[in-house]
Design a protein around this motif. Structure first.
Motif, PDB file in Angstrom:
ATOM      1  N   LEU A 148       0.840  -1.198   0.000  1.00  0.00           N
ATOM      2  CA  LEU A 148       0.000   0.000   0.000  1.00  0.00           C
ATOM      3  C   LEU A 148       0.876   1.250   0.000  1.00  0.00           C
ATOM      4  CD1 LEU A 148      -2.655  -1.091   2.653  1.00  0.00           C
ATOM      5  CD2 LEU A 148      -2.788  -1.326   0.161  1.00  0.00           C
ATOM      6  N   GLY A 149       0.290   2.351  -0.448  1.00  0.00           N
ATOM      7  CA  GLY A 149       1.012   3.623  -0.478  1.00  0.00           C
ATOM      8  C   GLY A 149       0.939   4.237  -1.858  1.00  0.00           C
ATOM      9  N   VAL A 150       1.906   5.097  -2.133  1.00  0.00           N
ATOM     10  CA  VAL A 150       1.903   5.836  -3.406  1.00  0.00           C
ATOM     11  C   VAL A 150       2.290   4.903  -4.546  1.00  0.00           C
ATOM     12  CG1 VAL A 150       2.962   7.756  -4.668  1.00  0.00           C
ATOM     13  CG2 VAL A 150       2.486   7.990  -2.220  1.00  0.00           C
ATOM     14  N   ILE A 151       1.455   4.847  -5.588  1.00  0.00           N
ATOM     15  CA  ILE A 151       1.798   4.044  -6.757  1.00  0.00           C
ATOM     16  C   ILE A 151       2.275   4.926  -7.916  1.00  0.00           C
ATOM     17  CG2 ILE A 151       0.452   1.960  -6.248  1.00  0.00           C
ATOM     18  CD1 ILE A 151      -1.794   3.082  -7.952  1.00  0.00           C
ATOM     19  N   LYS A 152       1.953   6.227  -7.839  1.00  0.00           N
ATOM     20  CA  LYS A 152       2.535   7.202  -8.771  1.00  0.00           C
ATOM     21  C   LYS A 152       2.661   8.517  -8.018  1.00  0.00           C
ATOM     22  CE  LYS A 152       1.911   5.919 -13.532  1.00  0.00           C
ATOM     23  NZ  LYS A 152       1.787   6.522 -14.851  1.00  0.00           N
ATOM     24  N   ALA A 153       3.881   9.008  -7.910  1.00  0.00           N
ATOM     25  CA  ALA A 153       4.115  10.264  -7.203  1.00  0.00           C
ATOM     26  C   ALA A 153       4.179  11.406  -8.205  1.00  0.00           C
ATOM     27  CB  ALA A 153       5.434  10.176  -6.435  1.00  0.00           C
ATOM     28  N   SER A 166      14.450   4.791  -4.675  1.00  0.00           N
ATOM     29  CA  SER A 166      14.777   3.837  -3.616  1.00  0.00           C
ATOM     30  C   SER A 166      13.466   3.488  -2.920  1.00  0.00           C
ATOM     31  CB  SER A 166      15.775   4.448  -2.633  1.00  0.00           C
ATOM     32  OG  SER A 166      15.164   5.530  -1.958  1.00  0.00           O
ATOM     33  N   LYS A 167      13.535   2.787  -1.791  1.00  0.00           N
ATOM     34  CA  LYS A 167      12.328   2.322  -1.103  1.00  0.00           C
ATOM     35  C   LYS A 167      11.351   3.452  -0.794  1.00  0.00           C
ATOM     36  CE  LYS A 167      10.955  -0.667   2.718  1.00  0.00           C
ATOM     37  NZ  LYS A 167      10.181   0.230   3.585  1.00  0.00           N
ATOM     38  N   ASN A 168      11.909   4.607  -0.433  1.00  0.00           N
ATOM     39  CA  ASN A 168      11.017   5.715  -0.062  1.00  0.00           C
ATOM     40  C   ASN A 168      11.403   7.028  -0.728  1.00  0.00           C
ATOM     41  OD1 ASN A 168      13.319   6.223   1.311  1.00  0.00           O
ATOM     42  ND2 ASN A 168      12.409   6.199   3.347  1.00  0.00           N
ATOM     43  N   GLU A 169      11.922   6.917  -1.949  1.00  0.00           N
ATOM     44  CA  GLU A 169      12.287   8.142  -2.647  1.00  0.00           C
ATOM     45  C   GLU A 169      12.010   7.994  -4.148  1.00  0.00           C
ATOM     46  OE1 GLU A 169      15.829  11.440  -2.137  1.00  0.00           O
ATOM     47  OE2 GLU A 169      16.362   9.332  -2.154  1.00  0.00           O
ATOM     48  N   CYS A 175      12.452  17.211 -14.292  1.00  0.00           N
ATOM     49  CA  CYS A 175      13.252  18.298 -13.708  1.00  0.00           C
ATOM     50  C   CYS A 175      14.357  17.805 -12.774  1.00  0.00           C
ATOM     51  CB  CYS A 175      12.359  19.296 -12.976  1.00  0.00           C
ATOM     52  SG  CYS A 175      11.697  18.692 -11.420  1.00  0.00           S
ATOM     53  N   GLY A 176      14.391  16.489 -12.526  1.00  0.00           N
ATOM     54  CA  GLY A 176      15.476  15.933 -11.720  1.00  0.00           C
ATOM     55  C   GLY A 176      15.290  16.034 -10.215  1.00  0.00           C
ATOM     56  N   ARG A 177      14.148  16.581  -9.782  1.00  0.00           N
ATOM     57  CA  ARG A 177      13.905  16.741  -8.354  1.00  0.00           C
ATOM     58  C   ARG A 177      13.683  15.386  -7.668  1.00  0.00           C
ATOM     59  NH1 ARG A 177      11.763  21.040  -5.193  1.00  0.00           N
ATOM     60  NH2 ARG A 177      10.547  20.303  -3.417  1.00  0.00           N
ATOM     61  N   LYS A 178      14.258  15.241  -6.466  1.00  0.00           N
ATOM     62  CA  LYS A 178      14.056  14.021  -5.682  1.00  0.00           C
ATOM     63  C   LYS A 178      13.142  14.343  -4.505  1.00  0.00           C
ATOM     64  CE  LYS A 178      18.728  12.356  -6.615  1.00  0.00           C
ATOM     65  NZ  LYS A 178      20.060  12.153  -6.012  1.00  0.00           N
ATOM     66  N   GLU A 179      12.186  13.450  -4.242  1.00  0.00           N
ATOM     67  CA  GLU A 179      11.264  13.667  -3.123  1.00  0.00           C
ATOM     68  C   GLU A 179      10.979  12.364  -2.407  1.00  0.00           C
ATOM     69  OE1 GLU A 179       7.745  15.526  -4.645  1.00  0.00           O
ATOM     70  OE2 GLU A 179       8.805  17.350  -5.217  1.00  0.00           O
ATOM     71  N   LYS A 180      10.716  12.481  -1.101  1.00  0.00           N
ATOM     72  CA  LYS A 180      10.366  11.307  -0.288  1.00  0.00           C
ATOM     73  C   LYS A 180       8.876  10.994  -0.407  1.00  0.00           C
ATOM     74  CE  LYS A 180      13.868  11.255   3.265  1.00  0.00           C
ATOM     75  NZ  LYS A 180      14.136  11.360   4.700  1.00  0.00           N
ATOM     76  N   ARG A 181       8.585   9.723  -0.310  1.00  0.00           N
ATOM     77  CA  ARG A 181       7.202   9.252  -0.315  1.00  0.00           C
ATOM     78  C   ARG A 181       7.101   7.939   0.430  1.00  0.00           C
ATOM     79  NH1 ARG A 181       6.778  13.358  -2.997  1.00  0.00           N
ATOM     80  NH2 ARG A 181       5.272  13.783  -4.635  1.00  0.00           N
ATOM     81  N   LYS A 182       5.854   7.581   0.823  1.00  0.00           N
ATOM     82  CA  LYS A 182       5.566   6.223   1.295  1.00  0.00           C
ATOM     83  C   LYS A 182       5.201   5.450   0.023  1.00  0.00           C
ATOM     84  CE  LYS A 182       3.892   2.468   3.209  1.00  0.00           C
ATOM     85  NZ  LYS A 182       3.788   1.261   2.377  1.00  0.00           N
ATOM     86  N   LEU A 183       6.186   4.843  -0.591  1.00  0.00           N
ATOM     87  CA  LEU A 183       5.940   4.164  -1.859  1.00  0.00           C
ATOM     88  C   LEU A 183       5.417   2.750  -1.646  1.00  0.00           C
ATOM     89  CD1 LEU A 183       9.158   5.247  -3.812  1.00  0.00           C
ATOM     90  CD2 LEU A 183       6.898   6.294  -3.894  1.00  0.00           C
ATOM     91  N   SER A 184       4.486   2.392  -2.502  1.00  0.00           N
ATOM     92  CA  SER A 184       3.975   1.029  -2.513  1.00  0.00           C
ATOM     93  C   SER A 184       5.010   0.104  -3.159  1.00  0.00           C
ATOM     94  CB  SER A 184       2.678   1.002  -3.318  1.00  0.00           C
ATOM     95  OG  SER A 184       2.391  -0.299  -3.762  1.00  0.00           O
ATOM     96  N   SER A 185       5.005  -1.169  -2.740  1.00  0.00           N
ATOM     97  CA  SER A 185       5.892  -2.133  -3.401  1.00  0.00           C
ATOM     98  C   SER A 185       5.444  -2.379  -4.839  1.00  0.00           C
ATOM     99  CB  SER A 185       5.936  -3.443  -2.607  1.00  0.00           C
ATOM    100  OG  SER A 185       4.635  -3.980  -2.483  1.00  0.00           O
ATOM    101  N   ASN A 186       4.215  -1.915  -5.179  1.00  0.00           N
ATOM    102  CA  ASN A 186       3.712  -2.023  -6.560  1.00  0.00           C
ATOM    103  C   ASN A 186       3.921  -0.709  -7.316  1.00  0.00           C
ATOM    104  OD1 ASN A 186       2.602  -4.575  -5.978  1.00  0.00           O
ATOM    105  ND2 ASN A 186       0.785  -3.611  -5.109  1.00  0.00           N
ATOM    106  N   TYR A 187       4.893   0.096  -6.894  1.00  0.00           N
ATOM    107  CA  TYR A 187       5.050   1.413  -7.490  1.00  0.00           C
ATOM    108  C   TYR A 187       5.120   1.352  -9.010  1.00  0.00           C
ATOM    109  CZ  TYR A 187       6.258   6.213  -8.351  1.00  0.00           C
ATOM    110  OH  TYR A 187       6.224   7.509  -8.808  1.00  0.00           O
ATOM    111  N   GLY A 188       4.334   2.208  -9.636  1.00  0.00           N
ATOM    112  CA  GLY A 188       4.352   2.305 -11.099  1.00  0.00           C
ATOM    113  C   GLY A 188       3.539   1.220 -11.798  1.00  0.00           C
ATOM    114  N   GLY A 189       3.048   0.261 -11.044  1.00  0.00           N
ATOM    115  CA  GLY A 189       2.310  -0.867 -11.636  1.00  0.00           C
ATOM    116  C   GLY A 189       0.874  -0.528 -11.905  1.00  0.00           C
TER     117      GLY A 189
END
Ligand SMILES: [Zn+2]
Length: 189
Positions: A148-153, A166-169, A175-189
């Motif tokens: 569960l969590g963000v699947i598209k940031a 990474s796990k939470n980034e 634009c190359g910006r890096k940001e933290k998130r609670k990413l889902s293990s299905n990120y982008g799926g």
């Protein structure tokens, strides 16, 4: 306010008090009272102290506890992120009513979260699980599980969708910006 099995009730009708009964299917809790979410017939389980409703018509796409849903973050306040729920998982059809969900900071991740903006940002697409039906169109959600969590940031700088770094980034390919998130293990799926 004493309902019994077989009584016909309408949405919002009081069925009992939470001191005596547990709100079950098609009911919700409102300041100590159990109310019906739908028009239907009362079913009282005295053994397990549960009150539920058998809906008059079927509501196949209404949310229930434990359902996994998809939606978009509409607001991130200090302790609470709000999400517009678009559909339930494992169903093709959209929801008949528009639901909004709240994710409390304590339900965002498994561990301690100091800033909710490190978990979600406006525009993110999120997969979450319903923990509580509060009213006709409002639920509490959790994302404190791996899948569960963000699947598209969405990049806060340029509004492009980001790639997992990474796990939470996540990183923005535009634009190359890096940001933290609670990413889902299905990120982008
Ligand atoms: Zn960007």
């Amino acid at each position: 306010m004493k309902t019994k099995s077989g009584d016909f009730v309408l949405p919002g009708d009081a069925l009992g008090v939470t001191e005596e009964f547990v709100p079950a299917d098609w009911t919700y809790e409102d300041e100590g009272k159990i109310r019906s979410l739908v028009a239907g017939t009362v079913s009282v389980d005295n053994k397990n102290k549960r009150i539920s409703i058998i809906p008059k018509t079927s509501y196949p796409s209404v949310l229930k506890n434990g359902m996994v849903v998809f939606g978009q973050i509409s607001e991130v306040r200090g302790q609470r992120a709000l999400m517009k729920i678009e559909r339930a998982k494992d169903t093709d059809r959209g929801l008949t009513t528009s639901f909004s969900g709240g994710i409390h900071i304590s339900q965002a991740d498994k561990g301690y979260v100091s800033k909710l903006t490190d978990e979600f940002r406006i525009g993110d697409l999120v997969e979450a699980k319903v923990t509580k039906v509060i009213g006709l169109d409002n639920v509490d959600l959790t994302t404190a599980e791996n899948e569960l969590g963000v699947i598209k940031a969405m990049c806060t700088n340029c509004r492009h969708f980001m790639k997992q770094l990474s796990k939470n980034e996540a990183i923005c390919p535009n634009c190359g910006r890096k940001e933290k998130r609670k990413l889902s293990s299905n990120y982008g799926g």
